[in-house]
Design an enzyme around this catalytic site. Structure first.
Site, PDB file in Angstrom:
ATOM      1  N   LYS A  76       0.850  -1.189   0.000  1.00  0.00           N
ATOM      2  CA  LYS A  76       0.000   0.000   0.000  1.00  0.00           C
ATOM      3  C   LYS A  76       0.885   1.239   0.000  1.00  0.00           C
ATOM      4  O   LYS A  76       1.911   1.276   0.710  1.00  0.00           O
ATOM      5  CB  LYS A  76      -0.910  -0.033   1.246  1.00  0.00           C
ATOM      6  CG  LYS A  76      -1.995   1.033   1.283  1.00  0.00           C
ATOM      7  CD  LYS A  76      -2.906   0.812   2.486  1.00  0.00           C
ATOM      8  CE  LYS A  76      -4.021   1.838   2.587  1.00  0.00           C
ATOM      9  NZ  LYS A  76      -4.923   1.588   3.741  1.00  0.00           N
ATOM     10  N   SER A 151      -9.745   1.510   2.712  1.00  0.00           N
ATOM     11  CA  SER A 151      -8.893   2.284   1.839  1.00  0.00           C
ATOM     12  C   SER A 151      -7.819   1.466   1.124  1.00  0.00           C
ATOM     13  O   SER A 151      -7.177   1.980   0.208  1.00  0.00           O
ATOM     14  CB  SER A 151      -8.194   3.383   2.656  1.00  0.00           C
ATOM     15  OG  SER A 151      -7.337   2.807   3.638  1.00  0.00           O
ATOM     16  N   SER A 175      -9.918  -0.898   6.963  1.00  0.00           N
ATOM     17  CA  SER A 175      -9.369  -0.661   5.624  1.00  0.00           C
ATOM     18  C   SER A 175      -8.639  -1.834   5.001  1.00  0.00           C
ATOM     19  O   SER A 175      -8.260  -1.766   3.826  1.00  0.00           O
ATOM     20  CB  SER A 175      -8.435   0.563   5.643  1.00  0.00           C
ATOM     21  OG  SER A 175      -9.187   1.747   5.733  1.00  0.00           O
TER      22      SER A 175
END
Length: 489
Positions: A76, A151, A175
């Protein structure tokens, strides 16, 4: 690891296959489908080839390169990588290259993994659909007209699309688990402090955790054992070794007490609730003692979370001032420069949360809002403690619905926040939780079932997760993507 992924790593480890070959296969898959999915902010193809060649050189020299030998991994884009842009999908970090690697990055490389790129996310991890990115939305590989969740939507989509066998995301209020559910992959939020946050760009420091997104429970267990464990660089890191989870995957659930959380299943879509109850029945047939559980304070989790997390974000993001990091918009004086830089650099959702958090921390309102939210957080911890006195693990939906259409909730922040309603309670408690794919909804999209456990209860959680995976109907992950697309054709 799953048999297929384990076989790949073992083949590289013993010199039967090359890390370069595995890397080229994944880079080719990315080149083919990435324009449609947009899972990555940056694909580090040349660096990945160099890392793969180094793995092959060490194998040829007789060295043991580690359990993730040659496996391509995505990160990420809020996890620091030395000399490689780390954007948090925000213009405010334009051009910033961290001078150090996050601890999880160092541990991945020590285990033989090959890092192939940085994945898209909601700006500074604030969002539930990966539509709040300065670089455009990520699309769900099962159906590109739908969101992948957020996310960590880029990491989940990268695994579901078959770009990488495993990825790392971060979980503040869900997330990792929420996009894992919507993309049909496994997502794990460890106990707070089990995985080092050193090198994770802070959103809400008392909640943020790094964790795996993978195609199977076994892959997630193997990845967690590599990245977890004490880190003196992180003052909130637990002073204990990584939890042992791979060795318990086959232990089953016979005799285990599993509770279905009534407060988290009430109000979710009927097809999602039906899958959770089907999962509970499957565990019961496997020998678990399943009953209804109650965590009464969980219904207040979302309200408390959306005061605590923005309050911490407003403090953490104060450092982006045009002086020390990334973007700087010149202006006649320093106050004007601060204003111009932050106005141009932050997106609307980040600005909304900074204002909300600043208000909650302001003089005269601190106790009424932030203080009250922290008291609710304590009630939630006590509610979970009471539930875990009766049950070894809990079961709940991961999300209220399956993946929704792109743009369906962007104009209604409250509707978007409600997609986190099933995941935030365990985040506030600091407990581990994981999402395991379990069939599909009425629209054919994946459904995730959430397994929750008390603090440091990763071994119990993985036992239940592995049992659920074995009992789940239909294909999951990249296999489900292929099946769905063949059906559409």
């Amino acid at each position: 690891m799953s048999e297929a992924v384990l076989a790949l790593a073992q083949a590289v480890r013993h010199g039967d296959r090359s890390a370069r070959e595995l890397t080229e296969e994944r880079l080719a898959a990315i080149a083919t489908a990435e324009p449609e999915v947009h899972a990555f902010n940056l694909v580090t193809a040349d660096a990945a080839r160099a890392e793969a060649d180094e793995v092959d050189r060490r194998v040829a020299a007789g060295e043991d390169v580690g359990p993730l030998a040659g496996l391509p991994v995505a990160l990420k884009d809020n996890i620091c990588t030395r000399g490689v842009p780390t954007t948090c999908s925000s213009r405010i970090l334009d051009g910033w290259r961290p001078p150090y690697d996050a601890t999880v990055v160092t541990r991945l490389r020590s285990a033989g993994a090959v890092i192939v790129g940085k994945t898209n996310l909601d700006e500074f991890a604030m969002g539930s659909s990966t539509e709040n990115s300065a670089f455009g939305p990520t699309r769900n590989p099962h159906d590109p007209s739908r969101v992948p969740g957020g996310s960590s939507g880029g990491s989940a989509a990268a695994v579901a699309a078959g770009f990488v066998p495993m990825a790392l995301g971060s979980d503040t209020g869900g997330s990792i688990r929420q996009p894992a559910a919507l993309c049909g992959v496994v997502g794990v939020k460890p106990t707070y402090g089990v995985v080092s946050r050193y090198g994770l760009v802070a959103f809400a420091s008392s909640l943020d955790q790094i964790g795996p997104l993978t195609g199977s429970v076994a892959d997630a267990a193997a990845l967690l054992e590599v990245v977890a464990g004490h880190d003196p660089e992180d003052s909130t890191s637990l002073a204990e070794p990584a939890p042992t989870v791979t060795s318990v995957l086959g232990d089953g659930v016979d005799g285990m007490r599993v509770g279905v959380v009534a407060e988290l299943i009430d109000g979710v879509a009927p097809d999602v609730a039906a899958r959770v109850r089907q999962a509970a029945d499957a565990l019961s047939s496997a020998g678990a003692r399943v009953d209804e559980a109650s965590v009464p304070a969980a219904v207040h989790g979302l309200s408390a979370y959306y005061l605590i997390a923005p309050a911490e974000a407003s403090s953490n993001l104060a450092r982006y001032d045009g002086v020390r990091y990334g973007l700087r918009v010149e202006a006649p004086d320093i106050t004007a420069m601060y204003t111009a830089t932050r106005s141009a650099g932050f997106g609307s959702e980040v600005k909304r949360r900074i204002m909300l958090g600043t208000y909650a921390l302001s003089a005269g309102y601190y106790d009424a809002y932030y203080g009250q939210a922290q008291r609710v957080r304590t009630l939630i911890i006590r509610s979970f403690d009471a539930a875990y006195a009766r049950f070894d693990a809990l079961l709940a939906p991961t999300t209220p619905t399956t993946a929704f259409a792109l743009g369906a909730k962007t104009a209604d922040p409250l509707a978007m926040y409600l997609t986190d309603v099933c995941t935030v309670p365990s985040s506030l408690a600091g407990h581990p939780a994981m999402s395991v794919p379990f069939g599909s909804g009425d629209d054919g999209m994946p459904v995730g079932v959430q397994v929750l456990a008390p603090a440091r209860g990763e071994a119990v959680m993985f036992r239940v997760g592995a049992a659920l995976e074995a009992l789940a109907p239909g294909p999951t992950g990249v296999d489900a993507v292929r099946s769905r697309r063949e059906a559409v054709r």
